[in-house]
Motif scaffolding. Structure first.
Motif, PDB file in Angstrom:
ATOM      1  N   PRO A 291       0.810  -1.223   0.000  1.00  0.00           N
ATOM      2  CA  PRO A 291       0.000   0.000   0.000  1.00  0.00           C
ATOM      3  C   PRO A 291       0.842   1.270   0.000  1.00  0.00           C
ATOM      4  O   PRO A 291       2.003   1.250   0.391  1.00  0.00           O
ATOM      5  CB  PRO A 291      -0.785  -0.111   1.306  1.00  0.00           C
ATOM      6  CG  PRO A 291       0.136  -0.853   2.225  1.00  0.00           C
ATOM      7  CD  PRO A 291       0.877  -1.822   1.350  1.00  0.00           C
ATOM      8  N   THR A 292       0.221   2.332  -0.425  1.00  0.00           N
ATOM      9  CA  THR A 292       0.779   3.668  -0.268  1.00  0.00           C
ATOM     10  C   THR A 292      -0.299   4.545   0.357  1.00  0.00           C
ATOM     11  O   THR A 292      -1.420   4.104   0.569  1.00  0.00           O
ATOM     12  CB  THR A 292       1.215   4.272  -1.614  1.00  0.00           C
ATOM     13  OG1 THR A 292       0.051   4.714  -2.328  1.00  0.00           O
ATOM     14  CG2 THR A 292       1.971   3.265  -2.462  1.00  0.00           C
ATOM     15  N   ARG A 293       0.044   5.776   0.592  1.00  0.00           N
ATOM     16  CA  ARG A 293      -0.922   6.727   1.159  1.00  0.00           C
ATOM     17  C   ARG A 293      -1.560   7.591   0.090  1.00  0.00           C
ATOM     18  O   ARG A 293      -2.322   8.505   0.410  1.00  0.00           O
ATOM     19  CB  ARG A 293      -0.223   7.595   2.197  1.00  0.00           C
ATOM     20  CG  ARG A 293       0.365   6.798   3.347  1.00  0.00           C
ATOM     21  CD  ARG A 293       1.268   7.645   4.224  1.00  0.00           C
ATOM     22  NE  ARG A 293       1.940   6.809   5.231  1.00  0.00           N
ATOM     23  CZ  ARG A 293       1.494   6.598   6.454  1.00  0.00           C
ATOM     24  NH1 ARG A 293       0.388   7.178   6.856  1.00  0.00           N
ATOM     25  NH2 ARG A 293       2.146   5.830   7.290  1.00  0.00           N
ATOM     26  N   LEU A 294      -1.266   7.324  -1.150  1.00  0.00           N
ATOM     27  CA  LEU A 294      -1.734   8.153  -2.258  1.00  0.00           C
ATOM     28  C   LEU A 294      -2.906   7.497  -2.969  1.00  0.00           C
ATOM     29  O   LEU A 294      -2.826   6.351  -3.414  1.00  0.00           O
ATOM     30  CB  LEU A 294      -0.601   8.382  -3.253  1.00  0.00           C
ATOM     31  CG  LEU A 294       0.663   9.032  -2.690  1.00  0.00           C
ATOM     32  CD1 LEU A 294       1.733   9.121  -3.770  1.00  0.00           C
ATOM     33  CD2 LEU A 294       0.356  10.410  -2.115  1.00  0.00           C
ATOM     34  N   GLY A 295      -3.974   8.256  -3.126  1.00  0.00           N
ATOM     35  CA  GLY A 295      -5.158   7.744  -3.782  1.00  0.00           C
ATOM     36  C   GLY A 295      -4.927   7.290  -5.218  1.00  0.00           C
ATOM     37  O   GLY A 295      -5.582   6.369  -5.698  1.00  0.00           O
ATOM     38  N   VAL A 296      -3.972   7.915  -5.897  1.00  0.00           N
ATOM     39  CA  VAL A 296      -3.718   7.558  -7.299  1.00  0.00           C
ATOM     40  C   VAL A 296      -3.152   6.153  -7.434  1.00  0.00           C
ATOM     41  O   VAL A 296      -3.149   5.580  -8.522  1.00  0.00           O
ATOM     42  CB  VAL A 296      -2.759   8.564  -7.957  1.00  0.00           C
ATOM     43  CG1 VAL A 296      -3.412   9.925  -8.051  1.00  0.00           C
ATOM     44  CG2 VAL A 296      -1.431   8.623  -7.221  1.00  0.00           C
ATOM     45  N   ASP A 297      -2.680   5.583  -6.332  1.00  0.00           N
ATOM     46  CA  ASP A 297      -2.115   4.241  -6.370  1.00  0.00           C
ATOM     47  C   ASP A 297      -3.172   3.164  -6.141  1.00  0.00           C
ATOM     48  O   ASP A 297      -2.842   1.994  -5.983  1.00  0.00           O
ATOM     49  CB  ASP A 297      -1.009   4.111  -5.328  1.00  0.00           C
ATOM     50  CG  ASP A 297       0.197   4.957  -5.675  1.00  0.00           C
ATOM     51  OD1 ASP A 297       0.860   5.460  -4.750  1.00  0.00           O
ATOM     52  OD2 ASP A 297       0.459   5.143  -6.886  1.00  0.00           O
ATOM     53  N   TYR A 298      -4.430   3.565  -6.132  1.00  0.00           N
ATOM     54  CA  TYR A 298      -5.534   2.636  -5.928  1.00  0.00           C
ATOM     55  C   TYR A 298      -6.453   2.708  -7.142  1.00  0.00           C
ATOM     56  O   TYR A 298      -6.795   3.796  -7.605  1.00  0.00           O
ATOM     57  CB  TYR A 298      -6.301   2.987  -4.651  1.00  0.00           C
ATOM     58  CG  TYR A 298      -5.428   2.790  -3.427  1.00  0.00           C
ATOM     59  CD1 TYR A 298      -4.499   3.742  -3.053  1.00  0.00           C
ATOM     60  CD2 TYR A 298      -5.504   1.626  -2.685  1.00  0.00           C
ATOM     61  CE1 TYR A 298      -3.663   3.542  -1.962  1.00  0.00           C
ATOM     62  CE2 TYR A 298      -4.691   1.417  -1.573  1.00  0.00           C
ATOM     63  CZ  TYR A 298      -3.770   2.382  -1.231  1.00  0.00           C
ATOM     64  OH  TYR A 298      -2.948   2.179  -0.151  1.00  0.00           O
ATOM     65  N   ASP A 299      -6.842   1.543  -7.646  1.00  0.00           N
ATOM     66  CA  ASP A 299      -7.591   1.538  -8.896  1.00  0.00           C
ATOM     67  C   ASP A 299      -9.056   1.157  -8.754  1.00  0.00           C
ATOM     68  O   ASP A 299      -9.821   1.322  -9.711  1.00  0.00           O
ATOM     69  CB  ASP A 299      -6.910   0.627  -9.935  1.00  0.00           C
ATOM     70  CG  ASP A 299      -6.648  -0.787  -9.420  1.00  0.00           C
ATOM     71  OD1 ASP A 299      -6.064  -1.583 -10.183  1.00  0.00           O
ATOM     72  OD2 ASP A 299      -7.018  -1.100  -8.272  1.00  0.00           O
ATOM     73  N   TYR A 300      -9.462   0.675  -7.616  1.00  0.00           N
ATOM     74  CA  TYR A 300     -10.874   0.381  -7.398  1.00  0.00           C
ATOM     75  C   TYR A 300     -11.314   0.988  -6.072  1.00  0.00           C
ATOM     76  O   TYR A 300     -10.578   0.933  -5.075  1.00  0.00           O
ATOM     77  CB  TYR A 300     -11.132  -1.131  -7.386  1.00  0.00           C
ATOM     78  CG  TYR A 300     -10.964  -1.774  -8.738  1.00  0.00           C
ATOM     79  CD1 TYR A 300      -9.794  -2.444  -9.069  1.00  0.00           C
ATOM     80  CD2 TYR A 300     -11.978  -1.694  -9.695  1.00  0.00           C
ATOM     81  CE1 TYR A 300      -9.633  -3.021 -10.308  1.00  0.00           C
ATOM     82  CE2 TYR A 300     -11.817  -2.274 -10.938  1.00  0.00           C
ATOM     83  CZ  TYR A 300     -10.644  -2.931 -11.236  1.00  0.00           C
ATOM     84  OH  TYR A 300     -10.483  -3.501 -12.475  1.00  0.00           O
ATOM     85  N   TRP A 301     -12.529   1.545  -6.096  1.00  0.00           N
ATOM     86  CA  TRP A 301     -13.067   2.239  -4.936  1.00  0.00           C
ATOM     87  C   TRP A 301     -14.504   1.794  -4.696  1.00  0.00           C
ATOM     88  O   TRP A 301     -15.257   1.546  -5.640  1.00  0.00           O
ATOM     89  CB  TRP A 301     -13.044   3.750  -5.160  1.00  0.00           C
ATOM     90  CG  TRP A 301     -11.661   4.302  -5.276  1.00  0.00           C
ATOM     91  CD1 TRP A 301     -10.856   4.277  -6.376  1.00  0.00           C
ATOM     92  CD2 TRP A 301     -10.913   4.942  -4.251  1.00  0.00           C
ATOM     93  NE1 TRP A 301      -9.650   4.872  -6.103  1.00  0.00           N
ATOM     94  CE2 TRP A 301      -9.661   5.294  -4.803  1.00  0.00           C
ATOM     95  CE3 TRP A 301     -11.181   5.271  -2.919  1.00  0.00           C
ATOM     96  CZ2 TRP A 301      -8.671   5.953  -4.051  1.00  0.00           C
ATOM     97  CZ3 TRP A 301     -10.200   5.926  -2.184  1.00  0.00           C
ATOM     98  CH2 TRP A 301      -8.964   6.257  -2.748  1.00  0.00           C
TER      99      TRP A 301
END
Length: 123
Positions: free
Chosen positions: A103-113
């Motif tokens: 994981p990271t703390r950056l939203g751009v590193d997540y692709d599903y919400w």
């Protein structure tokens, strides 16, 4: 396509506790890091907590003493336990899946919400 469905939010008095759940579809849940973000009215979305594919937890400094993230890979579910709720915890809480196992703390590193679950804390 991965779907994330959060549940467990609600209206709680300050000092109370909640456990948020996020159920994920798909057969590769255990390979990815998962995270919780939150967005309060009028504020930007912020990182709250994450778990690596192996279950290692990571927390925002502001919540680490009260929040606990966990995952159950057999159930394709990630949880967020919030203790000693405070009015400033009021926000929509979003579950998200990372693009990798770490994981990271950056939203751009997540692709599903997920669609989010509302947590409201009354004083």
């Amino acid at each position: 396509q991965v779907q994330l469905v959060e549940s467990g939010g609600g209206l709680v008095q300050a000092g109370g506790s909640l456990r948020l759940s996020c159920a994920a579809s798909g057969r590769t849940f255990s390979s990815y890091a998962m995270a919780w973000f939150r967005q309060a009215p009028g504020k930007e979305r912020e990182f709250v907590a994450a778990t690596s594919w192996s279950g290692s937890p990571y927390y925002a400094e502001s919540v680490k003493d009260r929040f606990t993230i966990s995952r159950d890979n057999a159930k394709n579910t990630v949880y967020l336990r919030i203790n000693n709720l405070k009015p400033e915890d009021t926000a929509v809480y979003y579950c998200s899946r990372a693009r990798s196992g770490w994981p990271t703390r950056l939203g751009v590193d997540y692709d599903y919400w997920g669609q989010g679950t509302q947590v409201t804390v009354s004083s």
